[in-house]
Design a protein around this motif. Sequence first.
Motif, mmCIF file in Angstrom:
data_model
loop_
_atom_site.group_PDB
_atom_site.id
_atom_site.type_symbol
_atom_site.label_atom_id
_atom_site.label_comp_id
_atom_site.label_asym_id
_atom_site.label_seq_id
_atom_site.Cartn_x
_atom_site.Cartn_y
_atom_site.Cartn_z
ATOM 1 N N VAL A 99 0.852 -1.196 0.000
ATOM 2 C CA VAL A 99 0.000 0.000 0.000
ATOM 3 C C VAL A 99 0.885 1.241 0.000
ATOM 4 C CG1 VAL A 99 -1.703 1.320 1.317
ATOM 5 C CG2 VAL A 99 -1.878 -1.175 1.202
ATOM 6 N N ILE A 100 0.713 2.071 -1.020
ATOM 7 C CA ILE A 100 1.513 3.294 -1.156
ATOM 8 C C ILE A 100 0.615 4.485 -0.825
ATOM 9 C CG2 ILE A 100 2.969 4.672 -2.697
ATOM 10 C CD1 ILE A 100 3.119 2.090 -4.495
ATOM 11 N N GLY A 101 0.957 5.226 0.220
ATOM 12 C CA GLY A 101 0.124 6.364 0.606
ATOM 13 C C GLY A 101 0.563 6.953 1.928
ATOM 14 N N GLY A 102 -0.350 7.644 2.577
ATOM 15 C CA GLY A 102 -0.040 8.318 3.833
ATOM 16 C C GLY A 102 -0.719 7.672 5.023
ATOM 17 N N ASP A 103 -1.028 8.477 6.022
ATOM 18 C CA ASP A 103 -1.540 7.987 7.295
ATOM 19 C C ASP A 103 -2.816 7.160 7.142
ATOM 20 O OD1 ASP A 103 -1.454 8.431 10.447
ATOM 21 O OD2 ASP A 103 -3.518 8.754 9.811
ATOM 22 N N GLY A 104 -3.795 7.681 6.404
ATOM 23 C CA GLY A 104 -5.042 6.957 6.218
ATOM 24 C C GLY A 104 -4.843 5.636 5.499
ATOM 25 N N SER A 105 -3.951 5.642 4.517
ATOM 26 C CA SER A 105 -3.646 4.416 3.769
ATOM 27 C C SER A 105 -3.025 3.378 4.690
ATOM 28 C CB SER A 105 -2.678 4.739 2.629
ATOM 29 O OG SER A 105 -3.181 5.779 1.822
ATOM 30 N N TYR A 106 -2.151 3.837 5.574
ATOM 31 C CA TYR A 106 -1.511 2.933 6.532
ATOM 32 C C TYR A 106 -2.543 2.302 7.477
ATOM 33 C CZ TYR A 106 3.381 4.170 5.479
ATOM 34 O OH TYR A 106 4.619 4.310 4.893
ATOM 35 N N ARG A 107 -3.527 3.073 7.864
ATOM 36 C CA ARG A 107 -4.543 2.540 8.786
ATOM 37 C C ARG A 107 -5.346 1.426 8.112
ATOM 38 N NH1 ARG A 107 -4.527 5.469 13.356
ATOM 39 N NH2 ARG A 107 -3.491 7.498 13.200
ATOM 40 N N GLY A 108 -5.629 1.606 6.832
ATOM 41 C CA GLY A 108 -6.310 0.555 6.096
ATOM 42 C C GLY A 108 -5.450 -0.689 5.984
ATOM 43 N N ALA A 109 -4.155 -0.498 5.722
ATOM 44 C CA ALA A 109 -3.223 -1.629 5.614
ATOM 45 C C ALA A 109 -3.074 -2.346 6.948
ATOM 46 C CB ALA A 109 -1.866 -1.123 5.127
ATOM 47 N N LYS A 110 -3.045 -1.581 8.025
ATOM 48 C CA LYS A 110 -2.953 -2.166 9.360
ATOM 49 C C LYS A 110 -4.174 -3.042 9.643
ATOM 50 C CE LYS A 110 -2.586 -0.768 14.260
ATOM 51 N NZ LYS A 110 -3.931 -1.080 14.768
ATOM 52 N N ALA A 111 -5.364 -2.541 9.287
ATOM 53 C CA ALA A 111 -6.595 -3.297 9.517
ATOM 54 C C ALA A 111 -6.590 -4.611 8.743
ATOM 55 C CB ALA A 111 -7.804 -2.450 9.119
ATOM 56 N N LEU A 112 -6.130 -4.575 7.505
ATOM 57 C CA LEU A 112 -6.055 -5.793 6.700
ATOM 58 C C LEU A 112 -5.052 -6.782 7.290
ATOM 59 C CD1 LEU A 112 -6.151 -4.428 3.028
ATOM 60 C CD2 LEU A 112 -7.971 -5.596 4.262
ATOM 61 N N SER A 113 -3.910 -6.260 7.748
ATOM 62 C CA SER A 113 -2.869 -7.119 8.340
ATOM 63 C C SER A 113 -3.408 -7.834 9.573
ATOM 64 C CB SER A 113 -1.635 -6.297 8.709
ATOM 65 O OG SER A 113 -1.014 -5.775 7.544
ATOM 66 N N GLU A 114 -4.196 -7.120 10.369
ATOM 67 C CA GLU A 114 -4.754 -7.712 11.588
ATOM 68 C C GLU A 114 -5.811 -8.780 11.285
ATOM 69 O OE1 GLU A 114 -4.125 -3.793 14.490
ATOM 70 O OE2 GLU A 114 -6.073 -4.160 13.542
ATOM 71 N N GLN A 115 -6.294 -8.748 10.044
ATOM 72 C CA GLN A 115 -7.298 -9.743 9.646
ATOM 73 C C GLN A 115 -6.720 -10.810 8.721
ATOM 74 O OE1 GLN A 115 -11.350 -7.846 8.909
ATOM 75 N NE2 GLN A 115 -10.103 -5.997 9.198
ATOM 76 N N GLY A 116 -5.390 -10.939 8.738
ATOM 77 C CA GLY A 116 -4.754 -12.066 8.054
ATOM 78 C C GLY A 116 -4.186 -11.808 6.682
ATOM 79 N N ILE A 117 -4.248 -10.563 6.194
ATOM 80 C CA ILE A 117 -3.648 -10.234 4.893
ATOM 81 C C ILE A 117 -2.368 -9.430 5.148
ATOM 82 C CG2 ILE A 117 -3.943 -9.099 2.670
ATOM 83 C CD1 ILE A 117 -5.899 -11.385 3.066
ATOM 84 N N PRO A 118 -1.183 -10.013 4.951
ATOM 85 C CA PRO A 118 0.053 -9.267 5.206
ATOM 86 C C PRO A 118 0.140 -8.033 4.304
ATOM 87 C CG PRO A 118 0.494 -11.610 4.874
ATOM 88 C CD PRO A 118 -0.921 -11.381 4.462
ATOM 89 N N CYS A 119 0.341 -6.871 4.911
ATOM 90 C CA CYS A 119 0.441 -5.617 4.159
ATOM 91 C C CYS A 119 1.722 -4.883 4.531
ATOM 92 C CB CYS A 119 -0.748 -4.706 4.458
ATOM 93 S SG CYS A 119 -2.326 -5.317 3.862
ATOM 94 N N ILE A 120 2.326 -4.257 3.534
ATOM 95 C CA ILE A 120 3.500 -3.403 3.737
ATOM 96 C C ILE A 120 3.165 -2.010 3.241
ATOM 97 C CG2 ILE A 120 5.940 -3.031 3.250
ATOM 98 C CD1 ILE A 120 5.384 -5.599 4.831
ATOM 99 N N GLY A 121 3.437 -1.002 4.063
ATOM 100 C CA GLY A 121 3.162 0.378 3.687
ATOM 101 C C GLY A 121 4.396 1.072 3.145
ATOM 102 N N ILE A 122 4.202 1.862 2.098
ATOM 103 C CA ILE A 122 5.257 2.708 1.532
ATOM 104 C C ILE A 122 4.797 4.156 1.670
ATOM 105 C CG2 ILE A 122 6.493 3.389 -0.564
ATOM 106 C CD1 ILE A 122 6.303 0.551 -1.561
ATOM 107 N N PRO A 123 5.607 5.033 2.276
ATOM 108 C CA PRO A 123 5.168 6.411 2.522
ATOM 109 C C PRO A 123 5.150 7.271 1.257
ATOM 110 C CG PRO A 123 7.446 6.159 3.205
ATOM 111 C CD PRO A 123 6.979 4.803 2.776
ATOM 112 N N GLY A 124 3.975 7.504 0.726
ATOM 113 C CA GLY A 124 3.832 8.330 -0.469
ATOM 114 C C GLY A 124 2.946 9.521 -0.186
#
Length: 319
Positions: A99-124
């Motif tokens: 997931v490439i984005g900012g704070d809100g994008s990271y929160r979405g990625a965090k939620a997915l990771s907690e539900q079993g989908i590994p996510c990596i955030g890139i600060p864009g």
Amino acid sequence: MKRIGVLTSGGDAPGMNAAIRAVVRKGIYHQLEVYGIYQGYQGLINGNIKKLELGSVGDIIHRGGTILRSARCPEFVTKEGQQKGIAQLKKFGIEGLVVIGGDGSYRGAKALSEQGIPCIGIPGTIDNDIAGTDRTIGFDTALNTVIDAIDKIRDTASSHERTFVIEVMGRNAGDIALWTGLAGGAETILIPEVEESIDDIIERLHRGKERGKKHSIIIVAEGVTSGVKFAEELKKRTNMEIRVSVLGHIQRGGSPSAYDRVLASRLGSRAVELLLEGKGGRAVGIQNNQIVDYDFNEILDVPHEIDREMFKLSKELSI
């Protein structure tokens, strides 16, 4: 892991395409199938997902914006929205997500990771307001865009002996204002992180006028106030000739700088490596020119800090 996805979310930033390119080509190099998710989390919910090949990311490293496009998605804040997104990922067999984005994008990625989908955030984001990294993708390009504008405005400010108020972006962070104010020789820099008295600003303008200074540049970060409102207050209290330039979304566009292209390539590569290592729920960044990664919980909700020494220097040099 055999299939990964990549999406861009939130405000676009120059260099996002370079990051997409790095994710796709690094993934294919390691025999992964890479899927592009169009229109951010909204596109994820809608299943707007297509497989990307090497040619899909050819000739995009120099382009601004994002070929995957972006969209706001309030629905993804909810559990129901997230479950819809997870269902689409499972439908396409996508096992990890970048997931490439900012704070809100990271929160979405965090939620997915907690539900079993590994996510990596890139600060864009051009705002440079993400913890855990010295620079975000797009920040350097935005600085150069603003500096170019300041240089041109200074020419006309000098010619007409006026004070110019220039409003720059940055959301609630003052990095764009601080860096461009220092680089552009601004007499005053207003940022959200430091409270500034309008009386002190007026006194500085009068001091400059008394020593024969013909013009002044004031940089206002949007997180402080609107440039128009600030200029109106200044004019009311000083009766000076004041003009306003609101640079707006021009700061988000344009071909990314060499620095942003290289940074995006390095971060995109490391994001894929982390997924291959079986890691998720992490964000990559750069510190002291070294690529690092942090758990989302370590960097979300961390207050943004500006470089206080740089701000002090800007004051000392604008006497």
